[in-house]
Design a protein around this motif. Structure first.
Motif, short mmCIF file in Angstrom:
data_model
loop_
_atom_site.label_atom_id
_atom_site.label_comp_id
_atom_site.label_asym_id
_atom_site.label_seq_id
_atom_site.Cartn_x
_atom_site.Cartn_y
_atom_site.Cartn_z
N LEU A 1 0.81 -1.21 0.00
CA LEU A 1 0.00 0.00 0.00
C LEU A 1 0.85 1.27 0.00
N GLU A 2 1.93 1.25 0.78
CA GLU A 2 2.73 2.46 0.95
C GLU A 2 3.83 2.60 -0.10
N LYS A 3 4.41 1.47 -0.49
CA LYS A 3 5.52 1.49 -1.46
C LYS A 3 5.29 0.39 -2.50
N PRO A 4 4.25 0.51 -3.31
CA PRO A 4 3.91 -0.57 -4.25
C PRO A 4 5.02 -0.91 -5.22
N GLU A 5 5.89 0.06 -5.50
CA GLU A 5 6.97 -0.18 -6.45
C GLU A 5 8.06 -1.10 -5.91
N ARG A 6 8.04 -1.40 -4.61
CA ARG A 6 9.06 -2.26 -4.02
C ARG A 6 8.69 -3.74 -4.08
N ILE A 7 7.44 -4.05 -4.45
CA ILE A 7 6.98 -5.43 -4.49
C ILE A 7 6.66 -5.84 -5.92
N ASN A 8 7.13 -7.01 -6.29
CA ASN A 8 6.78 -7.59 -7.59
C ASN A 8 5.50 -8.40 -7.44
N ARG A 9 5.61 -9.62 -6.94
CA ARG A 9 4.44 -10.45 -6.64
C ARG A 9 4.43 -10.76 -5.15
N MET A 10 3.24 -11.08 -4.64
CA MET A 10 3.18 -11.36 -3.21
C MET A 10 2.28 -12.56 -2.92
N VAL A 11 2.74 -13.34 -1.93
CA VAL A 11 2.01 -14.50 -1.42
C VAL A 11 1.65 -14.21 0.02
N LEU A 12 0.37 -14.28 0.34
CA LEU A 12 -0.13 -13.97 1.68
C LEU A 12 -0.74 -15.23 2.27
N MET A 13 -0.20 -15.71 3.40
CA MET A 13 -0.69 -16.93 4.03
C MET A 13 -1.42 -16.60 5.32
N GLY A 14 -2.73 -16.77 5.33
CA GLY A 14 -3.51 -16.46 6.52
C GLY A 14 -3.16 -15.10 7.08
N PRO A 15 -3.11 -14.05 6.22
CA PRO A 15 -2.59 -12.77 6.68
C PRO A 15 -3.55 -12.03 7.60
N GLY A 16 -3.00 -11.21 8.47
CA GLY A 16 -3.81 -10.23 9.17
C GLY A 16 -4.18 -9.11 8.21
N GLY A 17 -5.11 -8.28 8.65
CA GLY A 17 -5.49 -7.15 7.83
C GLY A 17 -6.85 -7.27 7.20
N GLY A 18 -7.41 -8.51 7.15
CA GLY A 18 -8.74 -8.70 6.61
C GLY A 18 -9.79 -8.59 7.71
N ALA A 19 -11.02 -8.96 7.37
CA ALA A 19 -12.12 -8.90 8.33
C ALA A 19 -12.98 -10.15 8.18
N PRO A 20 -13.13 -10.95 9.25
CA PRO A 20 -13.99 -12.14 9.15
C PRO A 20 -15.42 -11.77 8.76
#
Length: 274
Positions: A111-130
């Motif tokens: 979100l803050e530095k999108p240019e620093r990430i190519n692809r991303m894998v998120l495993m059971g990440p925090g930040g969502g809402a049940p």
């Protein structure tokens, strides 16, 4: 365990492992008592180091890194440290894999530095809402409260880690011993990194409208029997992130990369392939 290195980022000493050669791949650990970068990804680093330069840090507050300030916002402060680590290592852009809190930190960087990430894998990440599950789960309560009440103990660690996996019988004595020794570091006992402090509770990233504009190819992986971050917490992220795929692993808890390491390694390798 391979010998790690240290870098100082804005006065904070960060311990990390740097293995292999090739495109940069950053592995960010989850939280919980005794967690370290290496312990979270012990079944994955060697595999990915065959094709990538793997950077696996201990988030400050864990392992051999310095402590996280009690007033530091979660996950923003950690995101800033990881960006600083990339700068120190001369890495402009990397693929990211983030487990639990590490997934939340990865999202914050996107979100803050999108240019620093190519692809991303998120495993059971925090930040969502049940969507329908009760939250916080008992797993989260035990994670945050491990150092409270009667205090930390090996029995409490066994109880906590049994909630992290589908099959508690797979937890070895060596793994429990390693995590308990790490959890009992006097610095961490005195200043648990996940205890809510003046910085408040973790940021609710699902409320950030910028999620709908993220350009990154994203793979969200969740254990169907996750008792820490419920599966339906991923639905909001799947719906918001434009290029998100959602993979559910059966007979799996919160540690997909550990419980189903071979399958996880194959799937992520294919996702990250040019």
């Amino acid at each position: 365990m391979a010998k790690g290195s240290f870098a100082t980022i804005n006065g904070v000493k960060v311990h990390y492992h740097d293995e292999g050669q090739g495109p940069a791949l950053v592995l960010l650990q989850g939280s919980g008592p005794g967690a370290t970068g290496w312990s979270n990804y012990s079944r994955n680093i060697t595999h990915f180091a065959a094709t990538h330069r793997v950077i696996c840090p201990d988030l400050p507050g864990f392992g051999k890194s310095d402590m996280k300030p009690t007033d530091a916002p979660i996950p923003g402060w950690w995101a800033g440290v990881i960006i600083g680590l990339l700068d120190a290592l001369g890495i402009d852009k990397a693929d990211f894999v983030g487990n639990s809190m590490g997934g939340m930190v990865t999202l914050k960087i996107a979100l803050e530095k999108p240019e620093r990430i190519n692809r991303m894998v998120l495993m059971g990440p925090g930040g969502g809402a049940p969507v329908s599950s009760v939250f916080p789960t008992e797993g989260i309560k035990n994670l945050v409260g491990f150092y409270d009440g009667p205090g930390p103990s090996l029995d409490r660690l066994k109880s906590f880690t049994s909630q992290m996996v589908f099959n508690p019988a797979a937890l070895t004595d060596d793994l429990l011993k390693e995590r308990f020794e790490a959890a009992m570091d006097p610095r961490i006992v005195a200043q648990p990194p996940m205890r809510p402090g003046p910085g408040g509770m973790p940021e609710e990233l699902w409320r950030d409208a910028r999620l709908t504009r993220l350009p990154h190819q994203t793979l969200i992986i969740w254990g169907r029997e996750d008792r820490v971050m419920p599966l339906d917490a991923g639905f909001t992220l799947m719906k918001q992130i434009p290029h998100a795929r959602f993979l559910v692993m059966p007979q799996c808890g919160h540690w997909v990369q550990w419980e189903h390491a071979d399958e996880f390694n194959r799937i992520v390798e294919g996702f990250l392939a040019p």
